[in-house]
Write a protein that holds these residues in place. Structure first.
Motif, PDB file in Angstrom:
ATOM      1  N   THR A 120       0.864  -1.170   0.000  1.00  0.00           N
ATOM      2  CA  THR A 120       0.000   0.000   0.000  1.00  0.00           C
ATOM      3  C   THR A 120       0.905   1.225   0.000  1.00  0.00           C
ATOM      4  N   GLY A 121       0.331   2.383   0.107  1.00  0.00           N
ATOM      5  CA  GLY A 121       1.132   3.598   0.112  1.00  0.00           C
ATOM      6  C   GLY A 121       2.051   3.721   1.306  1.00  0.00           C
ATOM      7  N   ASP A 122       1.650   3.145   2.446  1.00  0.00           N
ATOM      8  CA  ASP A 122       2.446   3.335   3.658  1.00  0.00           C
ATOM      9  C   ASP A 122       3.022   2.057   4.265  1.00  0.00           C
ATOM     10  N   GLN A 123       2.723   0.887   3.676  1.00  0.00           N
ATOM     11  CA  GLN A 123       3.289  -0.337   4.251  1.00  0.00           C
ATOM     12  C   GLN A 123       3.356  -1.462   3.227  1.00  0.00           C
ATOM     13  N   VAL A 124       4.158  -2.474   3.570  1.00  0.00           N
ATOM     14  CA  VAL A 124       4.229  -3.718   2.817  1.00  0.00           C
ATOM     15  C   VAL A 124       3.685  -4.784   3.752  1.00  0.00           C
ATOM     16  N   CYS A 125       2.859  -5.667   3.227  1.00  0.00           N
ATOM     17  CA  CYS A 125       2.234  -6.695   4.050  1.00  0.00           C
ATOM     18  C   CYS A 125       2.556  -8.063   3.457  1.00  0.00           C
ATOM     19  N   LEU A 126       2.999  -8.979   4.291  1.00  0.00           N
ATOM     20  CA  LEU A 126       3.258 -10.351   3.881  1.00  0.00           C
ATOM     21  C   LEU A 126       2.234 -11.253   4.543  1.00  0.00           C
ATOM     22  N   ARG A 127       1.710 -12.214   3.787  1.00  0.00           N
ATOM     23  CA  ARG A 127       0.797 -13.225   4.328  1.00  0.00           C
ATOM     24  C   ARG A 127       1.395 -14.585   4.003  1.00  0.00           C
TER      25      ARG A 127
END
Length: 162
Positions: free
Chosen positions: A60-67
């Motif tokens: 996203t604009g403010d974070q990276v997310c790992l699943r």
């Protein structure tokens, strides 16, 4: 009397062209090296008795997310290591202890054993603000981005000493 249009073309000497081509080649080699390095880490052959859990990487604009899918694994069986250019998720998914009844497995498609997943990070992230949660067999890691200050100007104050 006919008028002619003159076009101004700046001539670049052969040394200038060589410098431009060398710079472009250096940038291409750098990108190729980074891609090969990522591929080597991501596609490393798993060790016998281990497995590679699937990972989704979202931005996203403010974070990276790992699943990461880790069904049957408890939070205390997972270790997360993080530095500026990669994140490593490792642990072990243990088989259930066999019951006293005799059971014949006709098919077993689920993976067990040690796991190790390395995901290269292309973003500048805040390591200290990273968080992780395990819910319904899915490990979700939130990596907040920070503004990369490379290229921005910082004014250094000057103290005059007599």
């Amino acid at each position: 009397m006919a008028t002619r249009k003159r076009t101004m073309v700046k001539s670049v000497g052969s040394a200038g062209l060589e410098r431009i081509e060398l710079k472009q080649l250096t940038e291409r080699i750098g990108r190729l090296y980074a891609t090969l390095n990522e591929t080597a880490e991501v596609e490393a052959a798993p060790i016998a008795g281990s497995f590679v859990p699937p990972v989704d990487v979202c931005e996203t604009g403010d974070q990276v997310c790992l699943r990461i899918e880790l069904p049957g694994v408890k939070a205390n069986e997972i270790k997360i290591g993080l530095n500026s250019d990669k994140i490593r998720i490792c642990g072990e998914k243990k088989r259930r202890s066999p019951r006293q009844r005799i059971t014949s497995h006709l098919c077993s498609e689920r993976d067990y054993g040690q796991f190790n997943r390395v995901v290269p990070l292309r973003w500048t992230i805040s390591i200290k603000d990273t968080s992780a949660e395990l819910k319904n067999g899915v490990l979700q890691i939130h990596l907040p981005k920070i503004n990369d200050r490379r290229g921005s100007e910082y004014r250094v104050p000057i103290t005059e000493i007599d």
